[in-house]
Design a protein around this motif. Structure first.
Motif, PDB file in Angstrom:
ATOM      1  N   ILE A  27      39.803  41.069  31.960  1.00 42.13           N
ATOM      2  CA  ILE A  27      39.434  40.322  33.175  1.00 42.13           C
ATOM      3  C   ILE A  27      39.696  41.195  34.416  1.00 42.13           C
ATOM      4  N   SER A  28      40.716  42.082  34.340  1.00 40.78           N
ATOM      5  CA  SER A  28      41.020  42.933  35.505  1.00 40.78           C
ATOM      6  C   SER A  28      39.974  44.034  35.669  1.00 40.78           C
ATOM      7  N   GLU A  49      37.235  51.627  27.567  1.00 38.20           N
ATOM      8  CA  GLU A  49      37.874  50.515  26.865  1.00 38.20           C
ATOM      9  C   GLU A  49      38.134  50.927  25.417  1.00 38.20           C
ATOM     10  N   ALA A  50      39.384  50.751  24.989  1.00 44.24           N
ATOM     11  CA  ALA A  50      39.767  51.180  23.638  1.00 44.24           C
ATOM     12  C   ALA A  50      39.110  50.331  22.546  1.00 44.24           C
ATOM     13  N   GLY A  56      39.490  42.049  26.657  1.00 47.99           N
ATOM     14  CA  GLY A  56      40.936  42.317  26.602  1.00 47.99           C
ATOM     15  C   GLY A  56      41.655  41.253  25.778  1.00 47.99           C
ATOM     16  N   THR A  57      42.598  40.575  26.424  1.00 51.53           N
ATOM     17  CA  THR A  57      43.393  39.520  25.796  1.00 51.53           C
ATOM     18  C   THR A  57      42.527  38.537  25.002  1.00 51.53           C
ATOM     19  N   ASP A  69      46.202  29.166  29.171  1.00 50.64           N
ATOM     20  CA  ASP A  69      47.251  28.186  29.455  1.00 50.64           C
ATOM     21  C   ASP A  69      47.271  27.851  30.941  1.00 50.64           C
ATOM     22  N   SER A  70      46.398  28.474  31.705  1.00 49.08           N
ATOM     23  CA  SER A  70      46.236  28.021  33.095  1.00 49.08           C
ATOM     24  C   SER A  70      44.753  27.710  33.302  1.00 49.08           C
ATOM     25  N   PHE A  75      41.762  31.061  37.135  1.00 45.59           N
ATOM     26  CA  PHE A  75      41.733  32.243  36.262  1.00 45.59           C
ATOM     27  C   PHE A  75      40.356  32.912  36.343  1.00 45.59           C
ATOM     28  N   ILE A 116      42.207  55.956  26.140  1.00 48.30           N
ATOM     29  CA  ILE A 116      42.720  57.040  26.993  1.00 48.30           C
ATOM     30  C   ILE A 116      44.072  57.492  26.452  1.00 48.30           C
ATOM     31  N   HIS A 157      48.123  46.081  22.735  1.00 48.56           N
ATOM     32  CA  HIS A 157      47.117  45.248  22.071  1.00 48.56           C
ATOM     33  C   HIS A 157      47.120  45.421  20.565  1.00 48.56           C
ATOM     34  N   ARG A 306      57.000  31.278  31.950  1.00 48.18           N
ATOM     35  CA  ARG A 306      55.686  30.667  32.158  1.00 48.18           C
ATOM     36  C   ARG A 306      55.660  29.240  31.627  1.00 48.18           C
ATOM     37  N   GLY A 364      49.712  51.426  29.193  1.00 49.05           N
ATOM     38  CA  GLY A 364      48.629  51.522  28.215  1.00 49.05           C
ATOM     39  C   GLY A 364      48.775  52.665  27.242  1.00 49.05           C
ATOM     40  N   TRP A 405      46.459  35.113  36.733  1.00 51.84           N
ATOM     41  CA  TRP A 405      46.418  36.574  36.830  1.00 51.84           C
ATOM     42  C   TRP A 405      45.272  37.041  37.726  1.00 51.84           C
TER      43      TRP A 405
HETATM   44  C1  LIG Z   1      47.237  34.419  24.395  1.00 51.40           C
HETATM   45  C2  LIG Z   1      47.341  34.671  25.861  1.00 51.40           C
HETATM   46  C3  LIG Z   1      46.965  33.689  26.764  1.00 51.40           C
HETATM   47  C4  LIG Z   1      47.051  33.934  28.130  1.00 51.40           C
HETATM   48  N1  LIG Z   1      46.656  32.950  28.984  1.00 51.40           N
HETATM   49  C5  LIG Z   1      46.698  33.180  30.309  1.00 51.40           C
HETATM   50  C6  LIG Z   1      46.246  32.174  31.230  1.00 51.40           C
HETATM   51  O1  LIG Z   1      45.822  31.104  30.857  1.00 51.40           O
HETATM   52  N2  LIG Z   1      46.329  32.442  32.543  1.00 51.40           N
HETATM   53  C7  LIG Z   1      46.810  33.630  33.013  1.00 51.40           C
HETATM   54  O2  LIG Z   1      46.852  33.818  34.214  1.00 51.40           O
HETATM   55  N3  LIG Z   1      47.224  34.600  32.165  1.00 51.40           N
HETATM   56  C8  LIG Z   1      47.183  34.404  30.841  1.00 51.40           C
HETATM   57  N4  LIG Z   1      47.607  35.384  29.975  1.00 51.40           N
HETATM   58  C9  LIG Z   1      48.018  36.670  30.485  1.00 51.40           C
HETATM   59  C10 LIG Z   1      46.773  37.581  30.326  1.00 51.40           C
HETATM   60  O3  LIG Z   1      47.024  38.643  29.498  1.00 51.40           O
HETATM   61  C11 LIG Z   1      46.211  37.976  31.630  1.00 51.40           C
HETATM   62  O4  LIG Z   1      46.027  36.876  32.432  1.00 51.40           O
HETATM   63  C12 LIG Z   1      44.869  38.711  31.592  1.00 51.40           C
HETATM   64  O5  LIG Z   1      44.016  38.354  30.550  1.00 51.40           O
HETATM   65  C13 LIG Z   1      45.155  40.148  31.571  1.00 51.40           C
HETATM   66  O6  LIG Z   1      43.941  40.790  31.824  1.00 51.40           O
HETATM   67  P1  LIG Z   1      43.856  42.346  31.976  1.00 51.40           P
HETATM   68  O7  LIG Z   1      42.429  42.680  32.035  1.00 51.40           O
HETATM   69  O8  LIG Z   1      44.721  42.783  33.104  1.00 51.40           O
HETATM   70  O9  LIG Z   1      44.547  42.915  30.669  1.00 51.40           O
HETATM   71  P2  LIG Z   1      44.175  42.713  29.145  1.00 51.40           P
HETATM   72  O10 LIG Z   1      43.527  41.423  28.895  1.00 51.40           O
HETATM   73  O11 LIG Z   1      45.441  43.016  28.414  1.00 51.40           O
HETATM   74  O12 LIG Z   1      43.097  43.841  28.864  1.00 51.40           O
HETATM   75  C14 LIG Z   1      43.421  45.200  28.958  1.00 51.40           C
HETATM   76  C15 LIG Z   1      42.359  46.003  28.252  1.00 51.40           C
HETATM   77  O13 LIG Z   1      42.676  47.373  28.433  1.00 51.40           O
HETATM   78  C16 LIG Z   1      42.470  48.057  27.218  1.00 51.40           C
HETATM   79  N5  LIG Z   1      43.358  49.236  27.176  1.00 51.40           N
HETATM   80  C17 LIG Z   1      44.720  49.255  27.193  1.00 51.40           C
HETATM   81  N6  LIG Z   1      45.171  50.526  27.127  1.00 51.40           N
HETATM   82  C18 LIG Z   1      44.072  51.325  27.067  1.00 51.40           C
HETATM   83  C19 LIG Z   1      43.885  52.733  26.980  1.00 51.40           C
HETATM   84  N7  LIG Z   1      44.921  53.576  26.922  1.00 51.40           N
HETATM   85  N8  LIG Z   1      42.625  53.207  26.937  1.00 51.40           N
HETATM   86  C20 LIG Z   1      41.555  52.376  26.993  1.00 51.40           C
HETATM   87  N9  LIG Z   1      41.676  51.026  27.067  1.00 51.40           N
HETATM   88  C21 LIG Z   1      42.919  50.507  27.109  1.00 51.40           C
HETATM   89  C22 LIG Z   1      42.826  47.049  26.145  1.00 51.40           C
HETATM   90  O14 LIG Z   1      42.188  47.362  24.924  1.00 51.40           O
HETATM   91  C23 LIG Z   1      42.313  45.752  26.761  1.00 51.40           C
HETATM   92  O15 LIG Z   1      41.015  45.454  26.371  1.00 51.40           O
HETATM   93  C24 LIG Z   1      47.536  35.168  28.600  1.00 51.40           C
HETATM   94  C25 LIG Z   1      47.941  36.147  27.693  1.00 51.40           C
HETATM   95  C26 LIG Z   1      47.843  35.901  26.339  1.00 51.40           C
HETATM   96  C27 LIG Z   1      48.248  36.978  25.401  1.00 51.40           C
END
Ligand SMILES: Cc1cc2nc3c(=O)[nH]c(=O)nc-3n(C[C@H](O)[C@H](O)[C@H](O)COP(=O)(O)OP(=O)(O)OC[C@H]3O[C@@H](n4cnc5c(N)ncnc54)[C@H](O)[C@@H]3O)c2cc1C
Length: 500
Positions: A27-28, A49-50, A56-57, A69-70, A75, A116, A157, A306, A364, A405
């Motif tokens: 999502i980020s 993306e790996a 992602g999550t 969960d939110s 979100f 990466i 992950h 949380r 990461g 997040w």
């Molecule tokens: C089951 C679960 C439920 C959740 N529910 C909520 C919610 O309801 N509300 C909320 O606010 N938050 C929630 N969270 C927290 C959640 O992780 C974040 O909100 C959000 O999804 C994180 O997004 P992100 O893109 O920052 O990271 P991530 O979703 O962790 O994605 C990161 C991505 O980067 C990639 N990556 C990592 N390292 C590397 C590398 N070295 N090279 C290439 N790619 C790489 C990974 O493969 C992954 O696809 C939840 C978490 C979990 C585990």
């Protein structure tokens, strides 16, 4: 030869260059890409993306019932209305993200299967050199970029966190971590123990309870939950009135954020009152005869961890119906047929699910270096939880615990885009956060105060995280309501930013 140099030496010299390189298509990362295209048009960028898919999550986690969960009004991104029920399944979130990618033509920027391995900053060239490895072919690739946007989330992950309990190997059944849920796991008619009582356990238990012989949620200590209907009345009403979805999105976001702010303040100003509010929701489902004191009365102030939303009280309905039960006890050891508890009781199981959390992974698994010298982020001080002293042209997205997040994904993106545009304007090639003269004697503290927020994965991994100071500029204060006003006012000419 250090890790970085070894990776460098094993990679062909052919190099691709982009202005901005984004790690991760969660999502980020997808949010970062959207904002770059809209706020910095003409900037070349790539997301590495790996995994083999975006999300992602929401792509990693496959356990039954996986859901947010939110609420998705907050979100979801501020720029794309959410039109469904507030709590959404992973599949619904992936569909929403897929639409963002399609509607903004972002797919061409994402390279899947690219993990990466290393990132080295060169002060001579003002560039990051990034080495990635393709997980499908094993090929090594070299990229250079002016700006590195870390959207890699906060946990590993590839593997969840499972504590080592005595005699785990003796157990004859199956042990599963929810982060690696086997596609064909047959739990029909089986006795299942779910260890843990966080959002994952609270989602899993009601979602498998109908099929299992019985599910036991085994917790060491109780957790706070918020229970209620998976609906937002005002959203439904506005839809009936055929109000434009973008208006509904904005109105519902404001309402949710207003209420969350009020509740968060209450947890600090009137923790007992906040606790009673949460408990009332649980009692409403379980009734006065259930042992709420033992199983659902946490020992900490609300919001130190949380608080998961339980849509339509499904966890509590499962417990009230006798399909699921809660045991609050500690594990003495595993046995061939289940778990022996410290109280002397035993729990029988065919399957044990360890819903025990994550391995914190702030960077990461990327080997970072500056001019070839290994970089340990724990030696840096964070600028507002997104940049780091002495580390040029790098931003990290770390969201909120007490709010969605994604609210921070949008805020950080506004900052990055403003910064990139400012650098272009003044002809700067690099920006490095640095403590100012007035910050010289500032105390340097852990990333987050455990009195404020202290889930297990943060406590286990605190030593890996950058330090914080005691001023708003030098910490991630976890306060969306302050940051939404402070971020747009960040002075890019402040001495905390050293340009070159
Ligand atoms: C089951 C679960 C439920 C959740 N529910 C909520 C919610 O309801 N509300 C909320 O606010 N938050 C929630 N969270 C927290 C959640 O992780 C974040 O909100 C959000 O999804 C994180 O997004 P992100 O893109 O920052 O990271 P991530 O979703 O962790 O994605 C990161 C991505 O980067 C990639 N990556 C990592 N390292 C590397 C590398 N070295 N090279 C290439 N790619 C790489 C990974 O493969 C992954 O696809 C939840 C978490 C979990 C585990």
């Amino acid at each position: 030869m250090n890790v970085q140099s070894r990776i460098e030496a094993d990679t062909p010299q052919k190099t691709e260059h982009v202005d901005v390189l984004i790690v991760g298509a969660g999502i980020s990362g997808v949010g970062a890409a959207y904002h770059l295209t809209t706020q910095c048009p003409g900037t070349s960028f790539t997301i590495l993306e790996a995994q083999d898919h975006f999300g992602g999550t929401w792509w990693t986690h496959r356990y039954p019932g996986i859901r947010s969960d939110s609420d998705l009004y907050t979100f979801g991104y501020r720029f794309k209305p959410w039109v469904g029920a507030p709590i959404a399944t992973a599949a619904e979130i992936l569909k929403y993200m897929g639409e963002v990618i399609d509607e903004n033509n972002l797919a061409k920027h994402i390279r899947y299967h690219h993990r990466i391995l290393s990132a080295d900053w060169s002060n001579a060239d003002n560039l990051w050199t990034i080495i990635a490895e393709r997980s499908d072919t094993g090929e090594r690739l070299r990229f250079t970029t002016n700006f590195f946007w870390m959207c890699q989330g906060y946990y590993r992950h590839t593997e969840g966190y499972t504590p080592e309990w005595p005699e785990m190997a003796a157990f004859k059944g199956t042990i599963v971590h929810p982060q690696k849920w086997p596609e064909n796991l047959d739990y029909k008619g089986k006795k299942v123990i779910v260890i843990g009582s966080g959002a994952t356990a609270a989602t899993l238990v009601p979602n498998i309870a109908d099929d299992c012989a019985h599910v036991t949620m085994l917790q060491r200590s109780p957790t706070y939950f918020r229970a209620g209907r998976n609906a937002i009345e005002i959203a439904d009403e506005l839809r009936r009135l055929q109000v434009d979805e973008s208006w509904i999105h904005e109105i519902v976001r404001r309402k949710i954020l207003y209420e969350q702010d009020a509740f968060t303040r209450k947890t600090f100003n009137d923790p007992e009152g906040a606790k009673q509010d949460l408990m009332a929701g649980v009692i409403a489902y379980l009734g006065p005869d259930y042992d709420i004191k033992t199983h659902f009365t946490p020992r900490y102030r609300p919001w130190r961890q949380r608080i998961a939303f339980i849509p339509d009280g499904d966890l509590f309905k499962g417990i009230a119906a006798g399909k699921a039960s809660v045991v609050t006890d500690e594990i003495e050891r595993f046995t061939e047929t289940g778990i022996l508890l410290k109280s002397g009781k035993t729990l029988e199981a065919d399957i044990i699910v360890t819903a025990t959390g994550f391995n914190l992974l702030p960077t990461g698994d990327i080997a970072f270096s500056l001019d070839g010298k290994p970089l340990d982020f724990a030696d840096t001080v964070t600028y507002r939880g997104m940049m780091f002293t002495g580390v040029p042209n790098l931003v990290w997205v770390f969201g909120y615990f007490r709010a969605s997040w994604t609210l921070r994904v949008d805020l950080v993106a506004d900052f990055v885009c403003a910064m990139l545009n400012h650098m272009k304007e003044i002809g700067a090639h690099k920006v490095t956060p640095a403590l100012r003269a007035e910050d010289k004697d500032m105390p340097l503290l852990d990333w987050i105060d455990p009195e404020n927020f202290n889930p297990g994965y943060m406590m286990r991994g605190m030593h890996l995280l950058p330090k914080r100071g005691d001023k708003p500029e030098w910490q991630h204060n976890q306060d969306y309501w302050a940051e939404k006003d402070e971020f747009p006012k960040i002075d890019l000419k402040d001495a905390a930013f050293v340009y070159g």
